[in-house]
Design a protein around this motif. Structure first.
Motif, mmCIF file in Angstrom:
data_model
loop_
_atom_site.group_PDB
_atom_site.id
_atom_site.type_symbol
_atom_site.label_atom_id
_atom_site.label_comp_id
_atom_site.label_asym_id
_atom_site.label_seq_id
_atom_site.Cartn_x
_atom_site.Cartn_y
_atom_site.Cartn_z
ATOM 1 N N SER A 48 0.839 -1.206 0.000
ATOM 2 C CA SER A 48 0.000 0.000 0.000
ATOM 3 C C SER A 48 0.873 1.254 0.000
ATOM 4 N N ASN A 49 2.002 1.231 0.749
ATOM 5 C CA ASN A 49 2.900 2.391 0.779
ATOM 6 C C ASN A 49 3.553 2.616 -0.596
ATOM 7 N N VAL A 50 4.051 1.502 -1.188
ATOM 8 C CA VAL A 50 4.713 1.607 -2.492
ATOM 9 C C VAL A 50 3.718 2.110 -3.547
ATOM 10 N N SER A 51 2.510 1.556 -3.515
ATOM 11 C CA SER A 51 1.518 1.968 -4.526
ATOM 12 C C SER A 51 1.258 3.456 -4.401
ATOM 13 N N HIS A 52 1.130 3.918 -3.142
ATOM 14 C CA HIS A 52 0.863 5.339 -2.932
ATOM 15 C C HIS A 52 2.017 6.188 -3.473
ATOM 16 N N GLU A 53 3.256 5.749 -3.146
ATOM 17 C CA GLU A 53 4.437 6.529 -3.549
ATOM 18 C C GLU A 53 4.612 6.549 -5.064
ATOM 19 N N LEU A 54 4.183 5.480 -5.734
ATOM 20 C CA LEU A 54 4.309 5.450 -7.197
ATOM 21 C C LEU A 54 3.155 6.213 -7.857
ATOM 22 N N ARG A 55 1.987 6.152 -7.187
ATOM 23 C CA ARG A 55 0.813 6.775 -7.800
ATOM 24 C C ARG A 55 0.915 8.296 -7.826
ATOM 25 N N THR A 56 1.523 8.869 -6.766
ATOM 26 C CA THR A 56 1.573 10.337 -6.697
ATOM 27 C C THR A 56 2.274 10.936 -7.925
ATOM 28 N N PRO A 57 3.533 10.534 -8.232
ATOM 29 C CA PRO A 57 4.156 11.117 -9.438
ATOM 30 C C PRO A 57 3.426 10.739 -10.723
ATOM 31 N N LEU A 58 2.846 9.530 -10.763
ATOM 32 C CA LEU A 58 2.109 9.138 -11.980
ATOM 33 C C LEU A 58 0.909 10.048 -12.202
ATOM 34 N N THR A 59 0.216 10.398 -11.105
ATOM 35 C CA THR A 59 -0.940 11.288 -11.213
ATOM 36 C C THR A 59 -0.504 12.647 -11.752
ATOM 37 N N ILE A 60 0.659 13.120 -11.265
ATOM 38 C CA ILE A 60 1.155 14.423 -11.743
ATOM 39 C C ILE A 60 1.422 14.350 -13.246
ATOM 40 N N MET A 84 7.777 19.910 -14.035
ATOM 41 C CA MET A 84 7.062 19.095 -13.043
ATOM 42 C C MET A 84 7.042 17.632 -13.469
ATOM 43 N N MET A 85 6.840 17.427 -14.776
ATOM 44 C CA MET A 85 6.820 16.040 -15.278
ATOM 45 C C MET A 85 8.184 15.394 -15.106
ATOM 46 N N GLU A 86 9.219 16.199 -15.371
ATOM 47 C CA GLU A 86 10.589 15.688 -15.240
ATOM 48 C C GLU A 86 10.857 15.254 -13.799
ATOM 49 N N ASP A 87 10.447 16.100 -12.831
ATOM 50 C CA ASP A 87 10.639 15.768 -11.410
ATOM 51 C C ASP A 87 9.935 14.463 -11.066
ATOM 52 N N SER A 88 8.718 14.308 -11.592
ATOM 53 C CA SER A 88 7.945 13.109 -11.267
ATOM 54 C C SER A 88 8.596 11.863 -11.858
ATOM 55 N N VAL A 89 9.139 12.015 -13.077
ATOM 56 C CA VAL A 89 9.808 10.866 -13.702
ATOM 57 C C VAL A 89 11.041 10.485 -12.875
ATOM 58 N N THR A 90 11.792 11.509 -12.419
ATOM 59 C CA THR A 90 12.975 11.226 -11.600
ATOM 60 C C THR A 90 12.564 10.497 -10.322
ATOM 61 N N ARG A 91 11.478 10.976 -9.699
ATOM 62 C CA ARG A 91 11.031 10.368 -8.452
ATOM 63 C C ARG A 91 10.621 8.914 -8.668
ATOM 64 N N LEU A 92 9.871 8.689 -9.744
ATOM 65 C CA LEU A 92 9.453 7.319 -10.075
ATOM 66 C C LEU A 92 10.669 6.441 -10.298
ATOM 67 N N ASN A 93 11.625 6.974 -11.071
ATOM 68 C CA ASN A 93 12.819 6.216 -11.414
ATOM 69 C C ASN A 93 13.605 5.857 -10.152
ATOM 70 N N ASP A 94 13.764 6.828 -9.230
ATOM 71 C CA ASP A 94 14.504 6.569 -7.999
ATOM 72 C C ASP A 94 13.840 5.468 -7.175
ATOM 73 N N HIS A 95 12.516 5.533 -7.048
ATOM 74 C CA HIS A 95 11.803 4.509 -6.273
ATOM 75 C C HIS A 95 11.983 3.135 -6.912
ATOM 76 N N ILE A 96 11.846 3.099 -8.241
ATOM 77 C CA ILE A 96 11.920 1.801 -8.920
ATOM 78 C C ILE A 96 13.340 1.223 -8.806
ATOM 79 N N GLU A 97 14.349 2.091 -8.971
ATOM 80 C CA GLU A 97 15.743 1.627 -8.819
ATOM 81 C C GLU A 97 15.953 1.046 -7.415
ATOM 82 N N ASN A 98 15.486 1.764 -6.373
ATOM 83 C CA ASN A 98 15.654 1.269 -5.000
ATOM 84 C C ASN A 98 14.926 -0.056 -4.803
#
Ligand SMILES: Nc1ncnc2c1ncn2[C@@H]1O[C@H](COP(=O)(O)OP(=O)(O)OP(=O)(O)O)[C@@H](O)[C@H]1O
Ligand SMILES: [Mg+2]
Length: 270
Positions: A48-60, A84-98
């Protein structure tokens, strides 16, 4: 009908032993059942935490795309949306890499590709990437690399992950105004010690070790101020350990945090 046989003392003891063993097994079963229930709950929490963290940048990203498609934007508005889109992509990428690194580490299949690494080249390139995120939060980044810094032996992609996580935390947990993050490196015997400091909210002393545990967050409430999955430090710790180094944190609540880690100096002629 035969009268039931009376147990002699030896038989009685044997039965008591069996009963005692059974009781132990039952207790172990009960414990295992509770642990499994806990694992199940932890897994549900993670998902549930991961889904939330991934959904936020995806929504943006999704909302930004809708705006681009449906509205007449001037150049500045367009640039803002792209940023803003670039920031969200970076955030998504960082989470997925981790997440991917954490899974590899958990499965024991994480492999380094070590080579001599010049930190005087790697650190500035990472700082440059982090600068936009830092500027948005009003945080300045300073570098303090010793002049005689030798090359270290490490896996550049893995080390980039460590730097991004530590610098990301230093920026994220900064205070409202006047945030400063510093990346310092100096030789210490046969290692190089790297220290990533900030003047942010700090970590309570009794949490300085546990923050390196997977999924641990000092504030884990659903209403917490800071986003994140709780994997950055755990992944960094495993990567540093795989290099034969150590990682630890020092902090004063309200004043700031420094995370230090060590890496081996590359052998001469390496
Ligand atoms: N520089 C820091 N200042 C204050 N607290 C920190 C700092 N670095 C880490 N922490 C604390 O340690 C916790 C774990 O850090 P970690 O980087 O592993 O996870 P996260 O930042 O919450 O999520 P993620 O890194 O997965 O996006 C954080 O949630 C925070 O409570
Ligand atoms: Mg983090």
């Amino acid at each position: 009908m035969k009268a039931p046989k009376r147990l002699d003392e030896r038989e009685r003891l044997a039965v008591l032993n069996i009963l005692e063993d059974l009781r132990d097994s039952y207790r172990m079963l009960e414990k295992a059942h509770q642990e499994l229930k806990d694992v199940d709950r932890v897994k549900t929490d993670i998902i549930s935490n991961v889904s939330h963290e991934l959904r936020t940048p995806l929504t943006i990203i999704k909302t930004s795309l809708e705006i681009i498609r449906s509205e007449e934007l001037d150049k500045e508005e367009f640039e803002n949306i792209l940023s803003m889109m670039e920031d969200s992509v970076t955030r998504l990428n960082d989470h997925i890499e981790n997440l991917l690194r954490a899974v590899d580490i958990h499965r024991g299949i994480y492999k380094l590709k070590p080579e001599p690494v010049d930190l005087t080249l790697l650190v500035p390139s990472i700082v440059k990437k982090a600068e936009k995120n830092a500027a948005e939060r009003g945080v300045k980044i300073k570098m303090s690399l010793a002049n005689d810094l030798p090359k270290i032996r490490g896996d550049p992609a893995a080390l980039e992950r460590v730097f991004e996580n530590l610098l990301g935390n230093a920026i994220k947990f900064s205070k409202e105004k006047g945030g400063l993050a510093t990346v310092a490196a100096r030789k210490e015997g046969s290692s190089v010690r790297i220290s990533v400091s900030d003047n942010g909210i700090g970590i309570p002393e009794d949490k300085l070790d546990i923050v390196f545990a997977p999924l641990y967050q000092v504030d884990a409430t659903s209403t917490r101020m800071y986003s994140g999955i709780g994997l950055g430090l755990a992944v960094s710790k495993s990567i540093v350990a795989a290099h034969g180094g150590k990682i630890w944190a020092e902090s004063t609540v309200g004043e700031g945090t420094t995370v230090h880690f060590t890496l081996p100096v590359a052998a001469e002629g390496d």
